[in-house]
Design a protein around this motif. Structure first.
Motif, short mmCIF file in Angstrom:
data_model
loop_
_atom_site.label_atom_id
_atom_site.label_comp_id
_atom_site.label_asym_id
_atom_site.label_seq_id
_atom_site.Cartn_x
_atom_site.Cartn_y
_atom_site.Cartn_z
N SER A 1 -3.73 13.15 7.05
CA SER A 1 -4.82 12.91 6.09
C SER A 1 -4.51 11.72 5.20
CB SER A 1 -5.05 14.16 5.25
OG SER A 1 -5.37 15.27 6.06
N ILE A 2 -3.28 11.63 4.74
CA ILE A 2 -2.90 10.51 3.87
C ILE A 2 -2.94 9.19 4.63
CG2 ILE A 2 -1.01 9.54 2.51
CD1 ILE A 2 -0.19 12.37 1.80
N LEU A 3 -2.41 9.18 5.86
CA LEU A 3 -2.42 7.96 6.65
C LEU A 3 -3.85 7.52 6.96
CD1 LEU A 3 0.54 8.56 9.14
CD2 LEU A 3 0.46 6.99 7.18
N LEU A 4 -4.69 8.50 7.30
CA LEU A 4 -6.09 8.16 7.58
C LEU A 4 -6.78 7.58 6.35
CD1 LEU A 4 -8.50 8.23 9.52
CD2 LEU A 4 -8.93 10.58 8.75
N THR A 5 -6.47 8.14 5.20
CA THR A 5 -7.08 7.65 3.96
C THR A 5 -6.61 6.23 3.66
OG1 THR A 5 -7.20 9.90 3.07
CG2 THR A 5 -7.32 8.09 1.50
N LEU A 6 -5.31 5.98 3.77
CA LEU A 6 -4.79 4.64 3.50
C LEU A 6 -5.34 3.61 4.48
CD1 LEU A 6 -1.04 5.49 2.72
CD2 LEU A 6 -2.86 4.92 1.09
N ALA A 7 -5.44 4.00 5.75
CA ALA A 7 -5.98 3.08 6.75
C ALA A 7 -7.45 2.76 6.48
CB ALA A 7 -5.81 3.67 8.15
N ALA A 8 -8.23 3.78 6.12
CA ALA A 8 -9.65 3.54 5.84
C ALA A 8 -9.82 2.66 4.60
CB ALA A 8 -10.36 4.88 5.64
N GLY A 9 -9.00 2.90 3.56
CA GLY A 9 -9.08 2.06 2.37
C GLY A 9 -8.70 0.62 2.66
N TRP A 10 -7.64 0.42 3.47
CA TRP A 10 -7.23 -0.93 3.82
C TRP A 10 -8.29 -1.64 4.63
CZ3 TRP A 10 -6.27 -2.99 8.72
CH2 TRP A 10 -5.69 -4.27 8.73
N ALA A 11 -8.89 -0.93 5.58
CA ALA A 11 -9.94 -1.54 6.41
C ALA A 11 -11.16 -1.92 5.57
CB ALA A 11 -10.35 -0.57 7.52
N ALA A 12 -11.55 -1.04 4.64
CA ALA A 12 -12.69 -1.36 3.79
C ALA A 12 -12.40 -2.57 2.90
CB ALA A 12 -13.04 -0.14 2.93
N ASP A 13 -11.15 -2.65 2.40
CA ASP A 13 -10.79 -3.79 1.55
C ASP A 13 -10.81 -5.09 2.34
OD1 ASP A 13 -9.68 -4.65 -1.15
OD2 ASP A 13 -8.12 -5.40 0.20
N VAL A 14 -10.33 -5.06 3.59
CA VAL A 14 -10.34 -6.27 4.42
C VAL A 14 -11.76 -6.72 4.69
CG1 VAL A 14 -9.79 -7.17 6.70
CG2 VAL A 14 -8.09 -5.84 5.46
N LEU A 15 -12.65 -5.78 5.03
CA LEU A 15 -14.04 -6.14 5.30
C LEU A 15 -14.72 -6.72 4.07
CD1 LEU A 15 -15.15 -3.08 7.49
CD2 LEU A 15 -14.65 -5.42 8.25
N LEU A 16 -14.47 -6.12 2.89
CA LEU A 16 -15.08 -6.63 1.67
C LEU A 16 -14.53 -8.01 1.32
CD1 LEU A 16 -15.15 -3.39 -0.51
CD2 LEU A 16 -17.10 -4.55 0.53
N ARG A 17 -13.27 -8.23 1.56
CA ARG A 17 -12.68 -9.53 1.28
C ARG A 17 -13.29 -10.61 2.16
NH1 ARG A 17 -6.78 -8.48 0.69
NH2 ARG A 17 -6.92 -8.23 2.95
N ARG A 18 -13.49 -10.31 3.44
CA ARG A 18 -14.12 -11.27 4.33
C ARG A 18 -15.58 -11.53 3.96
NH1 ARG A 18 -11.87 -9.48 10.38
NH2 ARG A 18 -9.65 -10.00 9.98
N LEU B 1 -17.11 -4.92 -5.33
CA LEU B 1 -17.00 -3.64 -4.62
C LEU B 1 -15.56 -3.31 -4.24
CD1 LEU B 1 -20.13 -3.69 -2.27
CD2 LEU B 1 -19.72 -2.17 -4.22
N ARG B 2 -14.69 -4.29 -4.28
CA ARG B 2 -13.29 -4.00 -3.97
C ARG B 2 -12.65 -3.09 -5.02
NH1 ARG B 2 -9.94 -9.24 -2.92
NH2 ARG B 2 -8.42 -7.61 -2.36
N ARG B 3 -13.26 -3.02 -6.21
CA ARG B 3 -12.77 -2.07 -7.22
C ARG B 3 -12.95 -0.62 -6.79
NH1 ARG B 3 -15.74 -4.52 -12.60
NH2 ARG B 3 -14.98 -6.69 -12.45
N CYS B 4 -13.80 -0.40 -5.80
CA CYS B 4 -14.08 0.98 -5.35
C CYS B 4 -13.05 1.50 -4.36
CB CYS B 4 -15.48 1.04 -4.72
SG CYS B 4 -16.82 0.44 -5.78
N ARG B 5 -12.02 0.76 -4.09
CA ARG B 5 -11.05 1.18 -3.07
C ARG B 5 -10.36 2.48 -3.45
NH1 ARG B 5 -5.97 -2.46 -0.73
NH2 ARG B 5 -5.06 -0.83 0.61
N VAL B 6 -9.89 2.59 -4.68
CA VAL B 6 -9.17 3.81 -5.10
C VAL B 6 -10.08 5.03 -5.10
CG1 VAL B 6 -7.85 4.87 -6.97
CG2 VAL B 6 -7.48 2.46 -6.39
N PRO B 7 -11.27 5.01 -5.74
CA PRO B 7 -12.12 6.20 -5.65
C PRO B 7 -12.56 6.52 -4.23
CG PRO B 7 -13.28 4.40 -6.72
CD PRO B 7 -11.85 4.00 -6.64
N LEU B 8 -12.73 5.49 -3.36
CA LEU B 8 -13.08 5.74 -1.97
C LEU B 8 -11.97 6.51 -1.26
CD1 LEU B 8 -14.92 5.33 0.50
CD2 LEU B 8 -13.78 3.12 0.85
#
Length: 387
Positions: free
Chosen positions: A14-31, A45-52
Motif C-alpha cells: 500500500s505504501i509503495l503504491l501510494t508513493l509511486a502514484a504520487g511520484w507519477a502524478a507529480d511528474v505529469l503535472l511538472r511536464r 496543483l503540485r501542492r496536492c501531492r501530499v493530500p493525494l
C-alpha cells in the motif's frame, strides 16, 4: 512464514503504491506546467501531492487491512475500519481544498497579469480570498458531518434530531444574530466592491491600509504598524473614507502661515523646482495660491499630487520642509512675526497726560505724594489715607 509476509505485503505494498502514484502524478503535472506557461494551474496543483497520497493510502488500507491476518486486526476490525474511514474523509477534504485553492489562485494570477487597473485587481483579490474562505468552511463542515455519520450511535439519533432542527435553527439564528450579520456583511463587501485588500481607508479617525478581509472581521494596518480589527458590519452600517475608491491617485495640500510681505511669486518658482526633484510627485498637477489672510499672517496653500496615499504624504512633507528652509535662508522677513510696541494713552482735553501729574480726584493709590506737588494758593494737599 506466510503469516509474516502477508501483513508486510499488504502494508508495504500500500505504501509503495501510494508513493509511486504520487511520484507519477507529480511528474505529469511538472511536464504539463513546462508545456503550458500561460497558466500556473499545473504548477499549483503540485501542492496536492501530499493530500493525494494520504487519500490513496487510506483508501488502499481501508480495503485491504482485513487481509493482513493479524489477530489484533481481526479483534478490532470495526474500530480500525472506522479510523481509516475518518482519515479518508479528512484527507479527501484536504485534497478538495488544495485543488480549489490551486484553481482560484491560477484564475486570479491570469486575471492580474492581463489587467492593468490596480483597483480591479484588488477587488478580484478580495473576492477570491472570501470565496476560498467560504469553500474551506463548507468543505470542513461537510467533512465533519460525514465523520460524525460514521458513528452508529449518531445515525439513530439523527432521525430525532431532524424533528427539532427547525426550533434549534430559530434559536441559533437569534443567538448568532451578530455573527450572521457579519457573515452577510462579508458577502456584501466582497461582491459590492465597497472595500478591497490594499485600499487606503480612514476609520474612527485612524488612517491605514486594508490588510485582511474575512467573513467576520476586517484588519486595517495603520501607518505606525498597528493593527485595527473591526467587524465587517461596521463598513456596511457606518460611513468611512476610502481613499482608493475610483483610483489610488491622491491630491494633498500644504498650508503656510507667513508674513504679509512673503514673496508668493518666488515661492511658486521654488515649489516647481522642489517637485521636479521629488521622485514621489507624479507630475499630474501642482499649484500655490493665497487662500486667506488674518490680521497678522498670510495663508498660502500648496497643492500637490501623487500616485497613492503613501507618496502624497512624502510629497507633502518634502514640500513643507524644503520651502520653510528656503524661506528661512533667503527670505527670513516672510516668516510670521509678532509685532510689539509701547502703548500710548489717549490725550485728555488736548493735553498730553505725560506732561502733568494726575489731579487729586484721579488718585486711587495709598502711596504718599509730596504735599507741595499739588499746593496752589494755599490749598491743602489731598488726603491719601496715610495722615
Amino acid at each position: 512464514m506466510d503469516s509474516a509476509l502477508r501483513p508486510l505485503l499488504v502494508v508495504g505494498g500500500s505504501i509503495l503504491l501510494t508513493l509511486a502514484a504520487g511520484w507519477a502524478a507529480d511528474v505529469l503535472l511538472r511536464r504539463a506546467d513546462a508545456a503550458h506557461h500561460e497558466t500556473p494551474l499545473w504548477g499549483l496543483l503540485r501542492r496536492c501531492r501530499v493530500p493525494l497520497q494520504a487519500v490513496l493510502l487510506a483508501s488502499v488500507l481501508r480495503g485491504t487491512y482485513r487481509e493482513t491476518g493479524w489477530r489484533t486486526v481481526e479483534d478490532h476490525a470495526a474500530g480500525i475500519g472506522q479510523f481509516l474511514s475518518l482519515v479518508l474523509i479528512g484527507s479527501s477534504a484536504w485534497l478538495v481544498i488544495r485543488i480549489a485553492a490551486a484553481v482560484v489562485e491560477s484564475t486570479f494570477a491570469r486575471y492580474a497579469s492581463s489587467t492593468r487597473d490596480p483597483a480591479r485587481v484588488r477587488r478580484v483579490r478580495t473576492q477570491v480570498t472570501l470565496i476560498m474562505r467560504i469553500v474551506t468552511a463548507v468543505v470542513a463542515v461537510v467533512a465533519v458531518a460525514a465523520m460524525l455519520l460514521t458513528f452508529p450511535a449518531l445515525r439513530t439519533v439523527g432521525t430525532s434530531m431532524l424533528a427539532s432542527a427547525g426550533i434549534i435553527g430559530i434559536v441559533a439564528g437569534i443567538a448568532a444574530q451578530s455573527t450572521l450579520g457579519n457573515l452577510f456583511a462579508g458577502f456584501q463587501i466582497a461582491f459590492g466592491d465597497m472595500v478591497r485588500l490594499g485600499d487606503t481607508v480612514v476609520v474612527d479617525g485612524e488612517w491605514g491600509v486594508v490588510e485582511e478581509v474575512t467573513l467576520t472581521f476586517l484588519a486595517v494596518r495603520t501607518w505606525d504598524e498597528r493593527r485595527i480589527t473591526m467587524p465587517v458590519s461596521y463598513f456596511t452600517s457606518k460611513p468611512f473614507e476610502n481613499w482608493s475608491r475610483g483610483g489610488a491617485q491622491m491630491t494633498g495640500t500644504v498650508f503656510f502661515h507667513l508674513d504679509h510681505s512673503a514673496p508668493v511669486e518666488e515661492m511658486r518658482d521654488r515649489l516647481k523646482q522642489i517637485l521636479a526633484d521629488c521622485p514621489a510627485w507624479d507630475g499630474r498637477d501642482w499649484s500655490l495660491a493665497v487662500t486667506d489672510t488674518t490680521p497678522s499672517t498670510l495663508v498660502v496653500r500648496a497643492v500637490v499630487t501623487a500616485k497613492d496615499a503613501d507618496d502624497v504624504w512624502t510629497v507633502r512633507c518634502t514640500v513643507r520642509e524644503q520651502l520653510v528652509a528656503w524661506l528661512t535662508e533667503e527670505h527670513p522677513y516672510a516668516l510670521p512675526r509678532i509685532a510689539m510696541a509701547d502703548a500710548v494713552p489717549a490725550p485728555r482735553d488736548g493735553r498730553n497726560p505725560l506732561d502733568a501729574p494726575p489731579r487729586a480726584a484721579e488718585v486711587h493709590s495709598n502711596n504718599a505724594v509730596p504735599a507741595d506737588t499739588y499746593r496752589k494758593d494755599g490749598d491743602e494737599p489731598p488726603r491719601t489715607g496715610r495722615g
